[in-house]
Design an enzyme around this catalytic site. Structure first.
Site, mmCIF file in Angstrom:
data_model
loop_
_atom_site.group_PDB
_atom_site.id
_atom_site.type_symbol
_atom_site.label_atom_id
_atom_site.label_comp_id
_atom_site.label_asym_id
_atom_site.label_seq_id
_atom_site.Cartn_x
_atom_site.Cartn_y
_atom_site.Cartn_z
ATOM 1 N N GLU A 14 30.000 60.771 38.823
ATOM 2 C CA GLU A 14 30.390 60.925 40.234
ATOM 3 C C GLU A 14 30.123 59.666 41.070
ATOM 4 O OE1 GLU A 14 29.884 65.616 41.077
ATOM 5 O OE2 GLU A 14 27.991 64.547 40.826
HETATM 6 C C1 ACM Z 1 27.230 66.314 36.959
HETATM 7 O O1 ACM Z 1 27.251 67.555 36.994
HETATM 8 N N1 ACM Z 1 27.644 65.610 38.004
HETATM 9 C C2 ACM Z 1 26.782 65.589 35.800
#
Ligand code: ACM
Length: 534
Positions: free
Chosen positions: A346
């Site tokens: 992310e």
């Molecule tokens: C995640 O759940 N962003 C690894």
């Protein structure tokens, strides 16, 4: 998408179940065969063993005179013997002396390390007859796994903290058992809410009884930094200080002494700690503590909300790489296990070009300090070396970059969020947890096959499976347990047991029988309506 057991799957399981000798799945229909007078069976074990052959004439009854006999000269057998003795003494009140000897009198539990065919370096063979129980393995890990099986073969009262007068009988027969995947993992997020050393140790004990052998610790994120780093001394006490949990609740960090104690404790439970520092995103705790980690030289305010994807280390700045290398060096030095996890998920506030630039400099640092690299599956996009382990966490069963990495030879760790994320709510009534990956009932967490979970990543490319537990909504160990139990055991079984034993009806029956054990152990668990709890 929620999975349903298909007719083809059911038929397949039935055919396979019948063809495998003694699988708990179907070899033992509702007959009293292989059942002790107290109703426990050789097959009532999670994860399901590879092969279990009950023999009703060979039940073993623990007695006040039983000794625990360990392989002379083996420290590992001695340690596991002491562990077993401590466990059994609590509820039986028997002396159960641990003796290093090949001979132990008429009633003995024997722990033997030596050449044992078929079981590899994590498996074991367990034989129960009237005079005793023998567990044989090639390694200390195998012996410990055998002891966890034996523990479940005793009546559930064995887990009670107080002495009780009753018959302590183990169903007769033999088990040959070894894991499908060498790597079976749980993850705890200490960053969103800190969990204390004692809480993490308790979780280690809880996961180890289901043969989970790795614990991944998410040690830094936007909200908090949870591990002491001497070269950046404010990281932990400030970045992990009071009020750094979600909603400004809690805070705290592991000192190096705590971390050393945790690693030693985990090792005594045959669990390896895998530390994670997430980067280049999920870094607000560090950047709000040290202004120089920001491109504009200004420290942003600390944040305790649950937004993601807004922070990024400053990719063009040399101090970033000094910081990262210092952290990796210190973390590697204090970590006895082989792996170091560098996050990488992310990173929405980092451009793809900057992400590639960052990882090109950071990935080699992990090997430089002697560790093997793990990262969330986004790292697969930058062609990491084949020794790197991408951890798949998405929900759609498809990621071209991870499949390409597998084709190049990388092993993949599977934790699909819609199956194995223990922080997802069970259903719309679950008070704790989140639901972005969907509701995950007990059956959903169990009813999938790692070998077909991710397109282009087959059985031989899979290192193992993990059950992550993110703690945005979880403050206490009770909260953690409520979300982990009973889904964690399903992931443990997927990681250990052969696909041929996979059978929901049989699993839910064995799961129900774990409940009295959890009650004795004080584990807070969700009484899913999908299971007929005992
Ligand atoms: C995640 O759940 N962003 C690894």
């Amino acid at each position: 998408m929620r999975k349903r057991l298909s007719l083809v799957g059911l038929l397949g399981a039935a055919v396979l179940g019948l063809s495998v000798l003694g699988t708990p799945a179907l070899a033992e229909p509702d007959t009293a065969a292989g059942q002790t007078a107290q109703g426990s069976r050789l097959t009532d074990v999670i994860p399901a063993p590879v092969e279990a052959k009950p023999n009703a004439n060979r039940d073993f009854r623990l007695s006040p005179g039983t000794v625990i006999r360990v392989q002379p000269g083996s420290q590992k057998a001695r340690q596991t013997g002491e562990y077993l003795a401590a466990l059994l003494r609590k509820s039986t009140g028997y002396r159960l002396p641990v003796v290093a000897s090949h001979y132990g009198g008429p009633s003995a539990i024997s722990l033997v390390i030596g050449r044992t065919d078929r079981v590899g370096d994590q498996g074991y063979q367990l034989d129960v007859n009237r005079s005793g129980v023998t567990i044989r393995a090639n390694t200390g890990d195998g012996l410990f796994s055998g002891v966890q099986t034996l523990r479940q073969l005793f009546p559930a009262d064995i887990e009670g903290g107080q002495q009780k007068w009753r018959k302590w009988t183990v169903a007769g027969g033999s088990i040959v058992d070894y894991p499908r995947f060498a790597y079976r993992s749980a993850m705890l997020d200490l960053a969103r809410h800190f969990h204390t050393l004692d809480e993490v140790k308790a979780y280690v004990d809880e996961i180890a009884q289901y043969k989970i052998n790795y614990l991944h610790l998410h040690l830094a994120d936007d909200q908090g930094w949870r591990i002491q780093i001497d070269s950046w001394p404010k990281l932990a006490p400030v970045g992990g200080g009071p009020g750094t949990g979600v909603d400004g609740v809690g805070g705290g960090y592991l000192s190096k002494a705590d971390y050393a104690e945790l690693n030693a404790y985990a090792a005594s439970r045959h669990v390896t700690i895998v530390p994670e520092i997430d980067m280049p995103g999920h870094t607000n705790a560090a950047q709000s503590t040290y202004a120089e980690l920001n491109c504009d030289g200004k420290a942003p305010p600390p944040r305790t909300d649950i937004e993601v994807g807004y922070s990024s280390l400053c990719i063009g700045s040399e101090i970033t790489y000094k910081f990262v290398e210092d952290v990796i060096r210190e973390l590697a030095a204090m970590t006895p296990g082989p792996y170091l996890h560098i996050g990488g998920d992310e990173a929405h506030a980092t451009t793809p070009e900057d992400y590639a630039k960052f990882e090109a400099r950071v990935i080699p640092m992990v090997a430089k300090y002697g560790k093997k690299l793990q990262g969330w599956h986004e790292i697969a996009k930058v062609n990491p070396p084949t020794t790197a382990v991408p951890q798949f966490w998405d929900t759609d069963g498809e990621d071209a970059a991870t499949a390409a990495a597998a084709a190049r030879g990388n092993k993949v760790l599977l934790s699909p969020a819609n199956k194995s994320y223990l922080d997802m709510k069970y259903d719309e009534n679950t008070k704790l947890g989140l639901k972005w990956a969907g509701y995950i009932e007990v059956k959903d967490a169990y009813e999938w096959n790692p070998a077909t979970a991710l397109k282009g990543v087959g059985e031989s490319s899979i290192l193992g499976v993990e059950a992550p537990l993110w703690s945005e909504t979880l403050r206490t160990l009770d909260d953690v347990e409520f979300m982990a139990f009973p889904r964690l055991t399903g992931i443990a079984e997927l990681g250990w047991s052969p696909q041929a034993t996979h059978n929901w009806e049989n699993y839910r029956d064995r799961l129900a029988k774990q409940a009295p054990r959890w009650v004795h152990q004080g584990i807070n668990f969700y009484r899913s309506p999908q299971v007929d709890w005992k």
